[in-house]
Design a protein around this motif. Structure first.
Motif, short mmCIF file in Angstrom:
data_model
loop_
_atom_site.label_atom_id
_atom_site.label_comp_id
_atom_site.label_asym_id
_atom_site.label_seq_id
_atom_site.Cartn_x
_atom_site.Cartn_y
_atom_site.Cartn_z
N GLY A 132 0.79 -1.24 0.00
CA GLY A 132 0.00 0.00 0.00
C GLY A 132 0.82 1.29 0.00
N ASN A 133 2.00 1.24 0.61
CA ASN A 133 2.84 2.44 0.69
C ASN A 133 3.28 2.94 -0.69
OD1 ASN A 133 2.75 2.54 3.44
ND2 ASN A 133 4.58 1.29 3.72
N HIS A 134 3.35 2.01 -1.65
CA HIS A 134 3.77 2.40 -2.99
C HIS A 134 2.59 2.57 -3.94
CE1 HIS A 134 7.86 0.67 -1.80
NE2 HIS A 134 8.02 1.96 -1.99
N ASP A 135 1.38 2.24 -3.45
CA ASP A 135 0.18 2.32 -4.30
C ASP A 135 -0.55 3.61 -3.96
OD1 ASP A 135 -1.71 1.64 -6.13
OD2 ASP A 135 -2.70 0.13 -4.89
N ALA A 186 -7.47 3.05 -16.34
CA ALA A 186 -7.47 2.27 -15.09
C ALA A 186 -6.10 1.67 -14.75
CB ALA A 186 -8.52 1.16 -15.17
N ILE A 187 -5.24 1.52 -15.76
CA ILE A 187 -3.94 0.90 -15.50
C ILE A 187 -2.94 1.91 -14.93
CG2 ILE A 187 -2.82 1.29 -17.76
CD1 ILE A 187 -2.81 -1.98 -15.66
N LEU A 188 -3.29 3.19 -14.95
CA LEU A 188 -2.33 4.21 -14.50
C LEU A 188 -1.80 4.00 -13.07
CD1 LEU A 188 -3.68 7.49 -16.15
CD2 LEU A 188 -1.62 6.21 -16.72
N PRO A 189 -2.65 3.65 -12.08
CA PRO A 189 -2.08 3.39 -10.75
C PRO A 189 -1.00 2.31 -10.76
CG PRO A 189 -4.45 3.63 -10.59
CD PRO A 189 -4.13 3.60 -12.06
N GLN A 190 -1.22 1.26 -11.62
CA GLN A 190 -0.22 0.18 -11.71
C GLN A 190 1.08 0.69 -12.35
OE1 GLN A 190 -0.44 -3.40 -10.73
NE2 GLN A 190 1.71 -2.84 -10.93
N LEU A 191 0.96 1.44 -13.42
CA LEU A 191 2.16 1.98 -14.08
C LEU A 191 2.87 2.97 -13.17
CD1 LEU A 191 0.80 2.47 -17.73
CD2 LEU A 191 2.16 0.58 -16.84
N PHE A 192 2.08 3.75 -12.43
CA PHE A 192 2.64 4.72 -11.48
C PHE A 192 3.43 4.00 -10.38
CE2 PHE A 192 2.05 7.39 -7.61
CZ PHE A 192 2.72 8.52 -8.04
N MET A 193 2.86 2.89 -9.91
CA MET A 193 3.51 2.11 -8.86
C MET A 193 4.85 1.56 -9.36
SD MET A 193 1.64 -0.92 -6.82
CE MET A 193 2.32 -1.67 -5.36
N ILE A 194 4.87 1.06 -10.59
CA ILE A 194 6.10 0.52 -11.16
C ILE A 194 7.14 1.62 -11.33
CG2 ILE A 194 7.10 -0.49 -13.25
CD1 ILE A 194 4.59 -2.21 -13.48
N SER A 195 6.70 2.79 -11.78
CA SER A 195 7.65 3.89 -11.97
C SER A 195 8.19 4.36 -10.62
CB SER A 195 7.00 5.04 -12.73
OG SER A 195 6.08 5.71 -11.91
N LYS A 196 7.38 4.22 -9.57
CA LYS A 196 7.80 4.66 -8.24
C LYS A 196 8.81 3.70 -7.61
CE LYS A 196 5.67 6.96 -4.35
NZ LYS A 196 4.82 6.71 -3.21
N THR A 197 8.54 2.41 -7.72
CA THR A 197 9.46 1.43 -7.12
C THR A 197 10.62 1.14 -8.07
OG1 THR A 197 8.24 -0.44 -8.03
CG2 THR A 197 7.58 0.32 -5.86
N GLY A 198 10.42 1.43 -9.36
CA GLY A 198 11.49 1.22 -10.33
C GLY A 198 11.65 -0.21 -10.78
N GLU A 199 10.73 -1.09 -10.37
CA GLU A 199 10.85 -2.48 -10.84
C GLU A 199 9.51 -3.20 -10.77
OE1 GLU A 199 13.72 -4.06 -8.07
OE2 GLU A 199 12.10 -4.94 -6.89
N ALA A 200 9.45 -4.29 -11.54
CA ALA A 200 8.26 -5.14 -11.51
C ALA A 200 8.71 -6.57 -11.75
CB ALA A 200 7.28 -4.72 -12.59
#
Lengths: 209, 10
Positions: free
Chosen positions: A88-91, A130-144
């Motif tokens: 949740g901290n990264h979402d 709708a996918i933007l939160p997921q893409l945002f999360m990946i850009s924030k953590t820098g990995e998937a």
């Protein structure tokens, strides 16, 4: 029904099942945006209300029920069963910034000013972002994780195939739905940057950064 | 634009 739409639907189904199985098998939803999954559940709920009013085909009905069921199952796994693993901290994407403008747009630009049609239009617009939160999360953590990128790839392929489907339907059936097409183009564009990274990085190093 | 009478896509 044409080959583009069928493979698009199957790609969409594959994406949904890949995500569900990944969470189930690893007993973890780390790296998955619960907010994107809530938005997808909202998208399917508002779009498939016509299950109650019109019958199109057995295929159509079955797929709708599967999509809705899987969407809620995914949300349940993230927010209930495997809540402890939810990142949740990264979402942190603010989904009201998507839902409110999209709701307003659905009221203003639609095929018909009726409740079901406005909800359908809302779902089309909302799906495109709708996918933007997921893409945002990946850009924030820098990995998937690789499997998460497969999920995103299948979702992007589904959208791209639907574009070919609409080109096909325009030429062979005279079918033309401006709202679906514009939203579909926007949605596909959002995946383009990801497609590029997927092809150049994921398959090369099995790690998406 | 045309108004689809029914939305037959998923």
């Amino acid at each position: 029904m044409n080959v583009f739409r069928l493979t698009g639907d199957l790609s969409h189904l594959a994406a949904i099942i890949i995500l569900l199985l990944k969470i189930w098998k690893t007993r973890s939803c780390a790296g998955i945006s619960g907010k994107s999954q809530i938005l997808f559940a909202l998208v399917f709920t508002t779009r498939y209300l016509d299950l109650l009013t019109s019958f199109i085909s057995l295929y159509n009905t079955c797929m709708k029920i599967i999509y809705v069921g899987c969407a809620y199952a995914t949300v349940y796994l993230i927010y209930a069963k495997f809540r402890a693993t939810y990142d949740g901290n990264h979402d942190t994407f603010r989904i009201e910034f998507l839902v409110v403008p999209v709701g307003g747009l659905a009221f203003l630009v639609n095929h018909d000013f009726s409740p079901l049609e406005i909800l359908w239009t809302f779902s089309i617009y909302l799906e495109s972002v709708a996918i933007l939160p997921q893409l945002f999360m990946i850009s924030k953590t820098g990995e998937a994780e690789t499997i998460t990128t497969h999920y995103l790839f299948c979702l992007g392929v589904y959208r791209a195939l639907y574009l070919f489907n609409w080109i096909w339907r325009f030429y062979f059936e005279g079918f033309f739905d401006m709202i679906a097409i514009v939203a579909g183009v926007v949605q596909t564009i959002l995946y383009c940057d990801f497609f590029y990274l997927y092809v150049t990085k994921v398959n090369a190093v099995q790690r998406f950064q | 634009t045309d108004v689809p009478a029914i939305h037959d896509e998923l």
